[in-house]
Design an enzyme around this catalytic site. Structure first.
Site, PDB file in Angstrom:
ATOM      1  N   ASP A   1      -2.525 -18.455   1.084  1.00 29.27           N
ATOM      2  CA  ASP A   1      -3.622 -19.166   0.276  1.00 29.27           C
ATOM      3  C   ASP A   1      -4.308 -20.118   1.242  1.00 29.27           C
ATOM      4  O   ASP A   1      -5.449 -20.360   0.967  1.00 29.27           O
ATOM      5  CB  ASP A   1      -2.892 -19.638  -0.881  1.00 29.27           C
ATOM      6  CG  ASP A   1      -1.634 -20.306  -0.709  1.00 29.27           C
ATOM      7  OD1 ASP A   1      -1.191 -20.451   0.497  1.00 29.27           O
ATOM      8  OD2 ASP A   1      -1.179 -21.105  -1.805  1.00 29.27           O
TER       9      ASP A   1
ATOM     10  N   TYR B   1       0.615  -1.119  -0.049  1.00 25.70           N
ATOM     11  CA  TYR B   1       0.036  -0.244  -0.093  1.00 25.70           C
ATOM     12  C   TYR B   1       0.983   1.354   0.123  1.00 25.70           C
ATOM     13  O   TYR B   1       0.307   2.587  -0.524  1.00 25.70           O
ATOM     14  CB  TYR B   1      -0.922  -0.081   1.084  1.00 25.70           C
ATOM     15  CG  TYR B   1      -2.209  -0.589   1.038  1.00 25.70           C
ATOM     16  CD1 TYR B   1      -2.282  -2.059   0.974  1.00 25.70           C
ATOM     17  CD2 TYR B   1      -3.452  -0.037   1.068  1.00 25.70           C
ATOM     18  CE1 TYR B   1      -3.341  -2.861   0.673  1.00 25.70           C
ATOM     19  CE2 TYR B   1      -4.891  -0.771   1.113  1.00 25.70           C
ATOM     20  CZ  TYR B   1      -4.307  -1.945   0.911  1.00 25.70           C
ATOM     21  OH  TYR B   1      -5.468  -2.990   0.705  1.00 25.70           O
TER      22      TYR B   1
ATOM     23  N   ASP C   1     -11.993  -9.062   4.622  1.00 26.51           N
ATOM     24  CA  ASP C   1     -13.286  -9.156   3.906  1.00 26.51           C
ATOM     25  C   ASP C   1     -14.118 -10.663   3.965  1.00 26.51           C
ATOM     26  O   ASP C   1     -15.106 -10.890   4.234  1.00 26.51           O
ATOM     27  CB  ASP C   1     -13.200  -8.625   2.358  1.00 26.51           C
ATOM     28  CG  ASP C   1     -13.642  -7.492   2.364  1.00 26.51           C
ATOM     29  OD1 ASP C   1     -13.396  -6.480   3.142  1.00 26.51           O
ATOM     30  OD2 ASP C   1     -14.129  -7.004   1.058  1.00 26.51           O
TER      31      ASP C   1
ATOM     32  N   ASP D   1      -6.130  -7.200   4.213  1.00 28.81           N
ATOM     33  CA  ASP D   1      -7.161  -6.601   3.560  1.00 28.81           C
ATOM     34  C   ASP D   1      -8.204  -7.701   2.949  1.00 28.81           C
ATOM     35  O   ASP D   1      -9.597  -7.634   3.168  1.00 28.81           O
ATOM     36  CB  ASP D   1      -6.714  -5.470   2.516  1.00 28.81           C
ATOM     37  CG  ASP D   1      -7.882  -5.070   1.392  1.00 28.81           C
ATOM     38  OD1 ASP D   1      -8.956  -4.499   2.050  1.00 28.81           O
ATOM     39  OD2 ASP D   1      -7.950  -4.864   0.536  1.00 28.81           O
TER      40      ASP D   1
ATOM     41  N   LYS E   1       3.493 -15.329   2.930  1.00 29.17           N
ATOM     42  CA  LYS E   1       3.795 -16.179   1.857  1.00 29.17           C
ATOM     43  C   LYS E   1       5.407 -16.247   1.893  1.00 29.17           C
ATOM     44  O   LYS E   1       5.892 -15.961   0.690  1.00 29.17           O
ATOM     45  CB  LYS E   1       3.142 -15.301   0.678  1.00 29.17           C
ATOM     46  CG  LYS E   1       3.202 -16.064  -0.887  1.00 29.17           C
ATOM     47  CD  LYS E   1       2.182 -17.178  -0.971  1.00 29.17           C
ATOM     48  CE  LYS E   1       2.264 -17.808  -2.338  1.00 29.17           C
ATOM     49  NZ  LYS E   1       1.416 -19.202  -2.152  1.00 29.17           N
TER      50      LYS E   1
HETATM   51  C1  IPM Z   1     -10.540  -1.221   3.800  1.00 29.46           C
HETATM   52  C2  IPM Z   1     -10.589  -0.903   2.710  1.00 29.46           C
HETATM   53  C3  IPM Z   1      -9.539  -0.085   2.019  1.00 29.46           C
HETATM   54  C4  IPM Z   1      -7.991  -0.993   2.048  1.00 29.46           C
HETATM   55  C5  IPM Z   1      -9.698   0.925   0.613  1.00 29.46           C
HETATM   56  C6  IPM Z   1     -10.817   1.543   0.817  1.00 29.46           C
HETATM   57  C7  IPM Z   1      -8.483   1.482   0.481  1.00 29.46           C
HETATM   58  O1  IPM Z   1     -10.647  -1.884   1.554  1.00 29.46           O
HETATM   59  O2  IPM Z   1     -10.117  -0.434   5.067  1.00 29.46           O
HETATM   60  O3  IPM Z   1     -10.211  -2.517   4.091  1.00 29.46           O
HETATM   61  O4  IPM Z   1      -7.784  -1.412   1.307  1.00 29.46           O
HETATM   62  O5  IPM Z   1      -7.471  -0.758   3.226  1.00 29.46           O
HETATM   63 MG    MG Z   2     -10.749  -3.730   2.584  1.00 35.14          MG
END
Ligand code: IPM
Ligand code: MG
Length: 362
Positions: free
Chosen positions: A227, A146, A255, A251, A195
């Site tokens: 993975d 990032y 999710d 990240d 990884k």
């Molecule tokens: C998160 C989001 C952010 C990230 C985006 C919006 C840049 O997906 O906070 O997980 O990737 O960190």
């Molecule tokens: Mg995210």
């Protein structure tokens, strides 16, 4: 106690969900005798519209002057929003990355818990989630891909893009320590995700994590390739206590973990530095497709506000009162559409906030 809270409502569903979290904070303050003072801050698309940039120095200054910042969400629909006609460094997400860096928020905590009431909303089979799960994803937030250099150039007539992935041992050590500290207060297990079969940064990650582990003899450390971790999260989520990982992997895995809890609308998060300051936001995005409809799930933001009370203000009882109120409301069968299942009562964003308020007790 007086709580000085910076508020970034942000874009998309941000204003709706933050309004509910403020409602719950105000109710909690009333019940426990505190006072919340809010300073509204602009960031992301909302800031681009007013200032032409996603984050101003003034917002950074005001955020630093607050005890904590509560945030909604940043960004819009890249296919239609004019914000995405701007160069990448001026788009909404750039503001979010900049505030993380400026405030040194290197530790991102994302708790993924399966509420027994939400088992129906979980896409996994009953036998997999029989005993529920409760994990904490510790994501490194100010390094890695990032924040590396990036560029797109032509090499021998071929368009070529570079994204640099760098970690130094100090960055790894400080997040690892946080991970082990948190594990000591939980079930004392750390799964470090990397990884290391491919990446040098992961091999250094593994080495430093092992050094840190030596100071925590009570904590069981295991290493897992990313993975495999993605697979294990849907195969046996109950095996995890603390997942410790770098920025990009965290990240993606957070999710995934949120979805197995039923909905990304349930996943809170705290981004911390080495002081009491923190930025608290739901892990989900701005969901422009449902913005303004009054149907977004405010629970992740409300639970983020509870994390704020716990981590930035040491108000544990107050945080617990909010968490208890959320589970009470779920027990009563109230659901926003994202977690709706048969036999329950579907309600909107602001009714959810009201319901949760009505269950806040000292
Ligand atoms: C998160 C989001 C952010 C990230 C985006 C919006 C840049 O997906 O906070 O997980 O990737 O960190
Ligand atoms: Mg995210």
């Amino acid at each position: 106690m007086k709580l000085n809270i910076g508020v970034i409502k942000g874009d998309g569903i941000g204003p709706e969900i933050v309004t509910e979290a403020m409602k719950v904070l105000d109710k909690t303050s009333e019940v426990f005798g505190h006072q919340c003072c809010y300073t509204q801050l602009l960031m992301g698309g909302a800031s681009i519209d007013v200032n032409g940039v996603p984050l101003t120095d003034e917002t950074i200054r005001l955020a630093k002057a607050s005890d904590a910042v509560l945030m909604g969400s940043i960004g819009g629909d890249a296919r239609v929003s004019p914000w995405y006609q701007l160069e990448p460094s001026k788009r909404p997400e750039a503001g979010l990355l900049k505030i993380r860096k400026e405030l040194n928020l290197f530790a991102n905590l994302r708790p993924a818990i399966l509420y027994s009431e939400l088992k129906d909303a979980c896409p996994l089979k009953e036998e997999i989630i029989a005993d529920g799960f409760d994990m904490m994803i510790m994501r490194e937030l100010t390094g890695g891909l990032y924040f590396g250099e990036r560029k797109t150039i032509e090499v021998d007539g071929v368009m070529t893009a570079y994204d640099e992935l760098t970690y130094n041992e100090n960055e790894i050590r400080r997040i690892a320590k946080r991970g082990f500290d948190i594990a000591m207060k939980r079930r004392k297990k750390v799964t470090s995700v990397d990884k290391a079969n491919v990446l040098d940064s992961s091999r250094l990650w593994r080495k430093v994590v092992e050094e840190v582990a030596a100071d925590y003899p009570e904590v069981v450390l295991e290493h897992m390739l990313v993975d495999n971790c993605a697979m294990q999260l849907v195969k046996d989520p109950a095996q995890f206590d603390v997942i410790l990982t770098e920025n990009m992997f965290g990240d993606i895995l957070s999710d995934e973990a949120s979805m197995v809890t039923g909905s990304i609308g349930m996943l809170a998060s705290a981004s911390l530095n080495d002081t009491k300051f923190g930025l608290y936001e739901p892990s989900g995005g701005s969901a422009p497709d449902i913005a303004g409809k009054g149907i977004a799930n405010p629970i992740a933001t409300i639970l983020s506000a509870a994390m704020m009370l716990r981590f930035s203000f040491d108000l544990d009882k107050e945080a617990e009162a909010i968490e208890l109120a959320v589970s009470q409301v779920l027990k009563e069968g109230y659901r926003t559409s994202d977690i709706m299942s048969g036999g329950n009562i579907q309600i909107g964003t602001s009714e959810m906030g009201d319901k949760i308020c009505s269950y806040i007790h000292a």
